[in-house]
Design a protein around this motif. Structure first.
Motif, PDB file in Angstrom:
ATOM      1  N   UNK A 235      54.084-106.306   2.692  1.00  0.00           N
ATOM      2  CA  UNK A 235      53.099-105.839   1.724  1.00  0.00           C
ATOM      3  C   UNK A 235      52.977-104.334   1.598  1.00  0.00           C
ATOM      4  N   UNK A 236      53.613-103.562   2.502  1.00  0.00           N
ATOM      5  CA  UNK A 236      53.347-102.127   2.434  1.00  0.00           C
ATOM      6  C   UNK A 236      54.113-101.475   1.287  1.00  0.00           C
ATOM      7  N   UNK A 237      53.761-100.236   1.008  1.00  0.00           N
ATOM      8  CA  UNK A 237      54.238 -99.574  -0.213  1.00  0.00           C
ATOM      9  C   UNK A 237      55.727 -99.299  -0.204  1.00  0.00           C
ATOM     10  N   UNK A 238      56.382 -99.499   0.918  1.00  0.00           N
ATOM     11  CA  UNK A 238      57.822 -99.285   0.973  1.00  0.00           C
ATOM     12  C   UNK A 238      58.597-100.516   0.545  1.00  0.00           C
ATOM     13  N   UNK A 239      57.920-101.625   0.261  1.00  0.00           N
ATOM     14  CA  UNK A 239      58.636-102.839  -0.111  1.00  0.00           C
ATOM     15  C   UNK A 239      58.260-103.387  -1.473  1.00  0.00           C
ATOM     16  N   UNK A 240      57.068-103.098  -1.970  1.00  0.00           N
ATOM     17  CA  UNK A 240      56.684-103.615  -3.276  1.00  0.00           C
ATOM     18  C   UNK A 240      55.692-102.646  -3.914  1.00  0.00           C
ATOM     19  N   UNK A 241      55.902-102.248  -5.134  1.00  0.00           N
ATOM     20  CA  UNK A 241      54.992-101.289  -5.762  1.00  0.00           C
ATOM     21  C   UNK A 241      53.727-101.957  -6.259  1.00  0.00           C
ATOM     22  N   UNK A 242      52.676-101.172  -6.394  1.00  0.00           N
ATOM     23  CA  UNK A 242      51.381-101.715  -6.797  1.00  0.00           C
ATOM     24  C   UNK A 242      51.342-102.117  -8.255  1.00  0.00           C
ATOM     25  N   UNK A 243      52.322-101.664  -9.061  1.00  0.00           N
ATOM     26  CA  UNK A 243      52.193-101.900 -10.497  1.00  0.00           C
ATOM     27  C   UNK A 243      52.503-103.325 -10.916  1.00  0.00           C
ATOM     28  N   UNK A 244      52.994-104.182 -10.010  1.00  0.00           N
ATOM     29  CA  UNK A 244      53.212-105.578 -10.384  1.00  0.00           C
ATOM     30  C   UNK A 244      51.852-106.257 -10.496  1.00  0.00           C
ATOM     31  N   UNK A 470      87.298-103.978  21.735  1.00  0.00           N
ATOM     32  CA  UNK A 470      88.013-105.148  21.231  1.00  0.00           C
ATOM     33  C   UNK A 470      88.057-105.222  19.714  1.00  0.00           C
ATOM     34  N   UNK A 471      87.253-104.416  19.012  1.00  0.00           N
ATOM     35  CA  UNK A 471      87.213-104.490  17.552  1.00  0.00           C
ATOM     36  C   UNK A 471      86.633-103.204  16.992  1.00  0.00           C
ATOM     37  N   UNK A 472      86.739-103.056  15.680  1.00  0.00           N
ATOM     38  CA  UNK A 472      86.125-101.949  14.951  1.00  0.00           C
ATOM     39  C   UNK A 472      84.955-102.500  14.146  1.00  0.00           C
ATOM     40  N   UNK A 473      83.869-101.734  14.087  1.00  0.00           N
ATOM     41  CA  UNK A 473      82.709-102.174  13.312  1.00  0.00           C
ATOM     42  C   UNK A 473      82.296-101.104  12.311  1.00  0.00           C
ATOM     43  N   UNK A 474      81.933-101.562  11.115  1.00  0.00           N
ATOM     44  CA  UNK A 474      81.383-100.687  10.090  1.00  0.00           C
ATOM     45  C   UNK A 474      79.963-101.154   9.781  1.00  0.00           C
ATOM     46  N   UNK A 475      79.000-100.323  10.107  1.00  0.00           N
ATOM     47  CA  UNK A 475      77.622-100.611   9.751  1.00  0.00           C
ATOM     48  C   UNK A 475      77.384-100.147   8.323  1.00  0.00           C
ATOM     49  N   UNK A 476      76.723-100.984   7.541  1.00  0.00           N
ATOM     50  CA  UNK A 476      76.536-100.735   6.118  1.00  0.00           C
ATOM     51  C   UNK A 476      75.240 -99.956   5.908  1.00  0.00           C
ATOM     52  N   UNK A 477      75.235 -98.933   5.071  1.00  0.00           N
ATOM     53  CA  UNK A 477      73.968 -98.283   4.757  1.00  0.00           C
ATOM     54  C   UNK A 477      73.068 -99.239   3.990  1.00  0.00           C
ATOM     55  N   UNK A 478      71.766 -99.059   4.102  1.00  0.00           N
ATOM     56  CA  UNK A 478      70.875 -99.881   3.280  1.00  0.00           C
ATOM     57  C   UNK A 478      71.045 -99.490   1.817  1.00  0.00           C
ATOM     58  N   UNK A 479      70.846-100.472   0.939  1.00  0.00           N
ATOM     59  CA  UNK A 479      70.876-100.154  -0.477  1.00  0.00           C
ATOM     60  C   UNK A 479      69.713 -99.235  -0.838  1.00  0.00           C
ATOM     61  N   UNK A 480      68.562 -99.432  -0.184  1.00  0.00           N
ATOM     62  CA  UNK A 480      67.411 -98.586  -0.492  1.00  0.00           C
ATOM     63  C   UNK A 480      66.383 -98.529   0.622  1.00  0.00           C
ATOM     64  N   UNK A 481      66.403 -99.468   1.568  1.00  0.00           N
ATOM     65  CA  UNK A 481      65.340 -99.565   2.568  1.00  0.00           C
ATOM     66  C   UNK A 481      65.356 -98.372   3.514  1.00  0.00           C
ATOM     67  N   UNK A 482      64.174 -97.974   3.895  1.00  0.00           N
ATOM     68  CA  UNK A 482      64.039 -96.837   4.787  1.00  0.00           C
ATOM     69  C   UNK A 482      64.257 -97.252   6.222  1.00  0.00           C
ATOM     70  N   UNK A 483      64.748 -96.304   7.038  1.00  0.00           N
ATOM     71  CA  UNK A 483      65.055 -96.574   8.429  1.00  0.00           C
ATOM     72  C   UNK A 483      64.163 -95.785   9.355  1.00  0.00           C
ATOM     73  N   UNK A 484      64.560 -95.755  10.621  1.00  0.00           N
ATOM     74  CA  UNK A 484      63.819 -95.008  11.611  1.00  0.00           C
ATOM     75  C   UNK A 484      63.816 -93.537  11.251  1.00  0.00           C
ATOM     76  N   UNK A 485      62.656 -92.915  11.325  1.00  0.00           N
ATOM     77  CA  UNK A 485      62.537 -91.504  10.965  1.00  0.00           C
ATOM     78  C   UNK A 485      62.308 -90.654  12.191  1.00  0.00           C
ATOM     79  N   UNK A 486      62.640 -89.392  12.107  1.00  0.00           N
ATOM     80  CA  UNK A 486      62.297 -88.462  13.170  1.00  0.00           C
ATOM     81  C   UNK A 486      60.823 -88.137  13.063  1.00  0.00           C
TER      82      UNK A 486
END
Length: 576
Positions: A235-244, A470-486
């Motif tokens: 429900x927070x403002x980072x996932x759905x805007x109030x204008x809906x 044993x393998x190579x990994x590629x982590x995908x950036x989020x399309x838009x979601x925010x991550x851990x901040x400093x």
């Protein structure tokens, strides 16, 4: 491998063509009522109840729409060598509490067609196959058409592009494009996009413009692999805007109507519609399609309120995705719904075996009596596939990285979703055993969830990430979601993690200083947003990180930020 494409100046529905004369208008039906009470009384009453009972569909009835019902567009998914799933959902007003379907009959017949050319899809006379599918109020008027088995359908040819369209009451979707899997021995490059974590909004302006989707719609791939968090239920403002309307930021999804409206808000956006319409997808959910951090394997043991919320979420997910899964069913001995589909044996020509386990429906907590990420049956299928995969590259699409990494330079703890589960050791041991017997075996992990792009080597032992890879990994950036901040109490920044893990190969687009600082804390030192382009060929596995510096400006442009490739038989990635 890519071009810079600007985002649209405004977000709008990718509205389908106006009513067409090519499809007969239903005769003898009444226009849909302006009042929504009749619909809410008949169909909406079930919205807040447990959703384990699926009513039988009534015979399809004629209907007249006052406005275009295809506001959510169309899509295709889960292609095989001889078929594909076609999807649409009738919703003249996707975020309204009745979706604009007030007064609609409980069952409606929707026409579909498939053709070998764009023009062929505009008429039954020139189509390859055409038929009618009944959509019901129980399924929120969603259609899932398996072209091979549907009435009026038939088998498709491997490695072939097809065009499709839906129609009802004279309204039609735009012509969509899909493709079947190539034959297993076809010597073709497998090109595909990997996406995860696409929040609708940001705390900066209330809207995420998804410049990565705009780039992908202009630079299409063979298929899209989506690794979850397609919507955010929170429900927070980072996932759905109030204008809906009627869906303020204080409301998290709980009822079936809540989840359906949230899906409607996401899917009515133009750039995501164009990608869904033009590129088939394989998809696996993470937690935010359901409940934050939910462990699906334990839901049946929770309160009935949690079970109902899970069931509502799973039904809405199935209604809105082009999945080969049958309608969700009640798990034996419980009241929890499950929706099973096999995605651990995807083969795309000679050069790609793709394994995509569901890491959410069967997961239990690490302190559970039987902790698991996959569930026993799926775990066995994954291990068997690792042992028997025969393509040039074996890629595992996972919702969370398997890479072990230290919290920071001053915190020696090793982080990672996999680390408390037996599956991690079982999978890395299976890969090590396969590589010991077959030095050319070339495994690659593609991971979502952490909202940051990086490349790494996967260590066999999670407690010793510096050796025995044993393998190579590629982590995908989020399309838009925010991550851990400093900054902020208890937070560890991605720059801190970068400093604590010098053996990781590459961090993609993490600024050394704040580039999005609005004082909120969430907007500091954010990893750039976008998606990953991949190409699996006979000698190399290519990746191209497509990112934008921000997602809250309509003028933001996604461009190529980092290109890395893996050599067949090797571990690790180098720039190209």
């Amino acid at each position: 491998m890519s071009q810079a494409v600007p985002s649209p100046a405004v977000l709008r529905r990718d509205v389908a063509p106006a009513r067409s004369s090519m499809t007969p208008t239903s005769q003898g039906s009444s226009p849909m009522s302006v009042s929504r009470r009749s619909f809410l009384a008949a169909a909406g009453a079930a919205a807040g109840a447990a959703v384990t009972d699926f009513a039988a569909a009534a015979p399809a009835a004629a209907v007249t729409f006052a406005s275009n019902p295809f506001q959510l567009g169309s899509a295709s998914g889960d292609p095989t060598e001889d078929s594909v799933i076609l999807w649409t959902r009738l919703a003249p007003e996707p975020t309204a509490t009745d979706f604009g379907m007030a007064g609609a009959p409980s069952s409606i017949s929707v026409h579909w067609r498939v053709a070998t050319t764009h023009e062929g899809a505009t008429s039954d006379a020139t189509s390859l196959y055409d038929g009618d599918v009944t959509v019901t109020a129980t399924d929120c008027w969603s259609a899932h058409v398996d072209v091979k088995t549907a009435p009026g359908g038939g088998p498709l040819q491997a490695g072939t592009t097809y065009y499709f369209r839906f129609a009802v009451d004279g309204f039609e979707t735009w012509v969509g494009t899909t493709r079947t899997r190539p034959a297993p021995d076809a010597d073709v490059i497998a090109s595909f996009a990997v996406i995860s974590c696409q929040s609708y909004a940001t705390e900066l302006t209330g809207t995420s413009y998804w410049p990565g989707y705009t780039h992908l719609e202009q630079n299409p791939m063979d298929f899209v692999l989506h690794l979850g968090d397609y919507i955010y239920e929170s429900s927070h403002a980072n996932t759905i805007p109030a204008e809906i309307p009627g869906d303020p930021t204080t409301d998290a999804c709980r009822s079936i109507t809540d989840y359906r409206r949230r899906w409607g808000a996401y899917l009515e956006r133009d750039n995501i519609q164009r990608v869904r319409r033009t590129q088939p997808m394989f998809y696996v959910p993470d937690d935010h399609e359901f409940i934050n951090d939910v462990h699906g394997g334990e839901v049946a043991d929770r309160t009935q309120g949690v079970i109902d919320r899970w069931n509502n979420a799973l039904r809405a997910l199935w209604e809105n995705m082009p999945t080969r899964s049958a309608r969700p069913v009640v798990e034996p001995g419980t009241t929890r719904l499950v929706a099973e589909v096999e995605r651990t044996d995807i083969r795309w020509g000679r050069h790609l075996d793709l394994i995509v386990p569901d890491m959410r429906q069967y997961r239990t907590r690490f302190d559970h009596a039987t902790p698991t990420l996959f569930g026993v049956a799926q775990r066995n299928r994954v291990l068997n596939r690792i042992a028997t995969a025969s393509a040039t590259w074996t890629a595992l699409g996972v919702v969370s990285p398997i890479t072990s990494y230290r919290i920071s330079a001053t915190d020696p703890r090793v982080a990672g979703t996999w680390n408390t589960y037996a599956e991690r050791g079982l999978v890395t041991d299976a890969i090590a055993a396969r590589r010991a017997s077959d030095p050319d075996f070339s495994p690659v992990f593609l991971a979502g969830d952490v909202h940051c792009g990086y490349a790494s080597r996967v260590a066999r032992d999670q407690d010793v990430p510096e050796q025995d890879h044993v393998a190579t990994e590629f982590s995908v950036p989020s399309m838009s979601s925010y991550g851990t901040a400093s900054g902020g109490t208890g937070r560890t920044s991605w720059p801190d993690r970068r400093a604590g893990n010098p053996t990781l190969l590459s961090y993609i687009g993490i600024p050394a200083s704040p580039n999005e600082d609005d004082g909120s804390g969430y907007a500091k030192c954010q990893p750039y947003k976008g998606y990953l382009r991949c190409a699996a060929g006979p000698d190399y596995f290519y990746t191209n990180y497509i990112t934008a510096t921000n997602v809250w400006q309509s003028t933001s442009v996604a461009t190529s930020r980092k290109k890395l490739r893996v050599t067949r038989g090797a571990i690790g990635a180098l720039p190209y």
